[in-house]
Design an enzyme around this catalytic site. Structure first.
Site, PDB file in Angstrom:
ATOM      1  N   ASN A  28      -8.055   4.020   8.525  1.00 48.08           N
ATOM      2  CA  ASN A  28      -7.314   2.871   9.271  1.00 48.08           C
ATOM      3  C   ASN A  28      -7.435   2.651  10.778  1.00 48.08           C
ATOM      4  O   ASN A  28      -7.151   1.773  11.197  1.00 48.08           O
ATOM      5  CB  ASN A  28      -5.906   2.439   8.778  1.00 48.08           C
ATOM      6  CG  ASN A  28      -5.325   3.878   8.996  1.00 48.08           C
ATOM      7  OD1 ASN A  28      -5.525   4.900   8.343  1.00 48.08           O
ATOM      8  ND2 ASN A  28      -3.962   3.704   9.844  1.00 48.08           N
TER       9      ASN A  28
ATOM     10  N   GLY B  11       0.904  -1.204  -0.151  1.00 48.08           N
ATOM     11  CA  GLY B  11      -0.119   0.065  -0.105  1.00 48.08           C
ATOM     12  C   GLY B  11       0.759   1.283  -0.238  1.00 48.08           C
ATOM     13  O   GLY B  11       0.583   2.293  -0.453  1.00 48.08           O
ATOM     14  N   THR B  12       1.958   1.207   0.626  1.00 43.97           N
ATOM     15  CA  THR B  12       2.793   2.294   0.869  1.00 43.97           C
ATOM     16  C   THR B  12       3.339   2.799  -0.526  1.00 43.97           C
ATOM     17  O   THR B  12       3.300   4.336  -0.929  1.00 43.97           O
ATOM     18  CB  THR B  12       3.911   2.102   1.941  1.00 43.97           C
ATOM     19  OG1 THR B  12       3.386   1.922   2.954  1.00 43.97           O
ATOM     20  CG2 THR B  12       4.906   3.360   2.074  1.00 43.97           C
TER      21      THR B  12
ATOM     22  N   CYS C 142       1.205   1.426  11.128  1.00 42.36           N
ATOM     23  CA  CYS C 142       2.703   1.437  10.837  1.00 42.36           C
ATOM     24  C   CYS C 142       3.451   2.473  11.409  1.00 42.36           C
ATOM     25  O   CYS C 142       4.804   2.423  11.249  1.00 42.36           O
ATOM     26  CB  CYS C 142       2.536   1.820   9.083  1.00 42.36           C
ATOM     27  SG  CYS C 142       1.203   0.667   8.050  1.00 42.36           S
TER      28      CYS C 142
HETATM   29  C1  LIG Z   1      -4.960   3.028   4.975  1.00 45.48           C
HETATM   30  C2  LIG Z   1      -3.523   2.343   4.773  1.00 45.48           C
HETATM   31  N1  LIG Z   1      -2.875   2.771   3.712  1.00 45.48           N
HETATM   32  C3  LIG Z   1      -1.667   2.272   3.460  1.00 45.48           C
HETATM   33  C4  LIG Z   1      -1.044   1.388   4.360  1.00 45.48           C
HETATM   34  C5  LIG Z   1       0.202   0.836   4.109  1.00 45.48           C
HETATM   35  O1  LIG Z   1       0.133  -0.471   3.357  1.00 45.48           O
HETATM   36  P1  LIG Z   1       1.430  -1.464   3.340  1.00 45.48           P
HETATM   37  O2  LIG Z   1       1.556  -2.080   4.977  1.00 45.48           O
HETATM   38  O3  LIG Z   1       1.192  -2.774   2.503  1.00 45.48           O
HETATM   39  O4  LIG Z   1       2.489  -0.528   2.676  1.00 45.48           O
HETATM   40  C6  LIG Z   1      -1.786   1.183   5.675  1.00 45.48           C
HETATM   41  C7  LIG Z   1      -1.174  -0.055   6.165  1.00 45.48           C
HETATM   42  O5  LIG Z   1      -1.460  -0.109   7.518  1.00 45.48           O
HETATM   43  C8  LIG Z   1      -3.302   1.409   5.511  1.00 45.48           C
HETATM   44  O6  LIG Z   1      -3.736   1.030   6.715  1.00 45.48           O
END
Ligand SMILES: Cc1ncc(COP(=O)(O)O)c(C=O)c1O
Length: 383
Positions: A151, A71-72, A325
């Site tokens: 989140n 996601g990041t 995170c």
């Molecule tokens: C809303 C949201 N966006 C992005 C991310 C980041 O995703 P990733 O952990 O796959 O990098 C998270 C992770 O907690 C999230 O909750």
């Protein structure tokens, strides 16, 4: 009952069927999809197949998926890649104060190189106003990014309504659907989004794999340079075991969003009613009807978040505060601060419970028993 894991919004345990699929793949396939010999062609075939299956789950064309490390990276590629590509049309971006750090910090970076960002506030339920967003639009606005589901508190944002209102503006529309995928039906055309981020590890898939959906005609600048993978937008040999695991996890939740959602609704309602019966002073952050059933964010009056997390951990209840995170740092959550204001009591006594398919009613009852004990003890201690 031993430890109870209620932090599925941070990450989920990998499903045994996903493990089995990945293990078989790892043991038998190793080809590089870019190689032209038969091992490479076999890998290419698997890659194309996974891409097709995953695209179907969001109503996209397979050509519109860019696999990323999660996601990041998808968020960064969407925000920075769009800004750099579209900067000749303007340098203004609109987002919200409650986005994940992957969006907020990408926006901060863009501000440092001359872009202007409007961070929209949210109401006490953690929801952004569509009218305020429309009012913030300018002729030089090139991008709007609003998450589908927050989140931390689980608030559901009006993505479809925003998408409709943005049809008359040439800017791109991105949504971070990391917390929504697998629990809400997602159709990129119905939502009218140009860009959408997903990660596999929130749906019992592997970590380190996700994607950015990019509408075919939308142009973004790549952030990495190298080979021609992912239509030049994300060079590098594809994470094949990750993609295979992602596909398996995606196929397992696809079409079951309503069933999953109503199961979590039951767990969430049960937890709230048992806490009510336990007569401890608590407040749910976010309106229950306007939040995802997967997340229950609660402030326990008279407690401090660091005490809560530590004592719940000792009691075998694994939850978190703020964004997973950035867990480890116990600053007041930027989301709760946006909802209630600086230094509000609710921002310093809140924890997030988030449910998973392996949680049942017995686990919720036991959780409430342990939470009640911890909260009562802490309140006496703090008096
Ligand atoms: C809303 C949201 N966006 C992005 C991310 C980041 O995703 P990733 O952990 O796959 O990098 C998270 C992770 O907690 C999230 O909750």
């Amino acid at each position: 009952m031993n430890g109870i894991y209620l932090d599925h919004a941070a990450t989920t345990p990998i499903h045994p069927e996903v493990v089995a699929t990945m293990a078989t793949f790892l043991a038998t396939d190793f080809g590089n999809p870019s190689s032209i010999h038969s091992a490479g062609r076999q890998a290419r075939h698997r890659l194309d197949d996974s891409r097709r299956q995953i695209a179907k789950t969001i109503g996209a064309n397979e050509k519109e998926l860019i696999f990323t490390s999660g996601g990041t990276e998808a968020d960064n590629l969407a925000i920075i890649g769009t800004a750099l590509q579209q900067q000749t049309f303007g340098k203004h971006i609109i987002t919200t104060q409650i986005e994940h750090a992957a969006i907020l910090d990408a926006c901060k970076y863009l501000e440092s190189i001359g872009f202007e960002v409007t961070y929209l506030p949210v109401n006490k339920d953690g929801i952004v106003s569509v009218d305020a967003l429309v009012d913030a639009l300018r002729p030089d606005t090139i991008l709007v990014s609003v998450m589908m589901i927050n989140n931390e508190v689980g608030s559901i944002q009006p993505i479809q309504a925003i998408g409709e209102r943005l049809l008359s503006h040439p800017c791109c529309f991105h949504t971070d659907a990391v917390q929504a995928y697998g629990i809400t039906d997602i159709d990129v055309n119905a939502l009218q989004v140009d860009l959408l981020s997903i990660t596999a590890h929130k749906i019992n898939g592997p970590k380190g794999i996700g994607l950015l959906y990019k509408r075919e005609q939308v142009k973004i600048k790549q952030r990495q340079f190298g080979g021609s993978q992912e239509r030049l937008k994300r060079p590098g040999t594809e994470n094949m075991p990750g993609i295979i695991g992602f596909e398996k996890a995606a196929v397992m939740v696809y079409g079951k969003e309503n069933e999953r959602s109503s199961y979590y609704h039951q767990l969430k309602a049960l937890m709230i009613s048992l806490l009510d019966e336990a007569a401890i002073d608590f407040t749910v952050n976010g309106a229950v009807t306007l939040t995802t059933p997967l997340i229950l964010n609660i402030s326990f009056k008279g407690t401090k978040v660091e005490q809560l997390l530590m004592n719940l951990d000792l009691a075998g209840v694994y939850v978190s505060s703020g964004s997973a995170c950035t867990a480890g740092s116990i600053e007041a959550s930027h989301v709760l601060t946006a909802m209630f204001g600086e230094k509000h009591e609710r921002t310093t006594s809140a924890v997030r419970f988030s449910f998973g398919y392996d949680i049942d009613e017995a686990a919720i009852k036991e959780t409430v028993r342990r939470v009640t004990e911890v909260v009562k003890r802490l309140r006496t201690l703090n008096e």
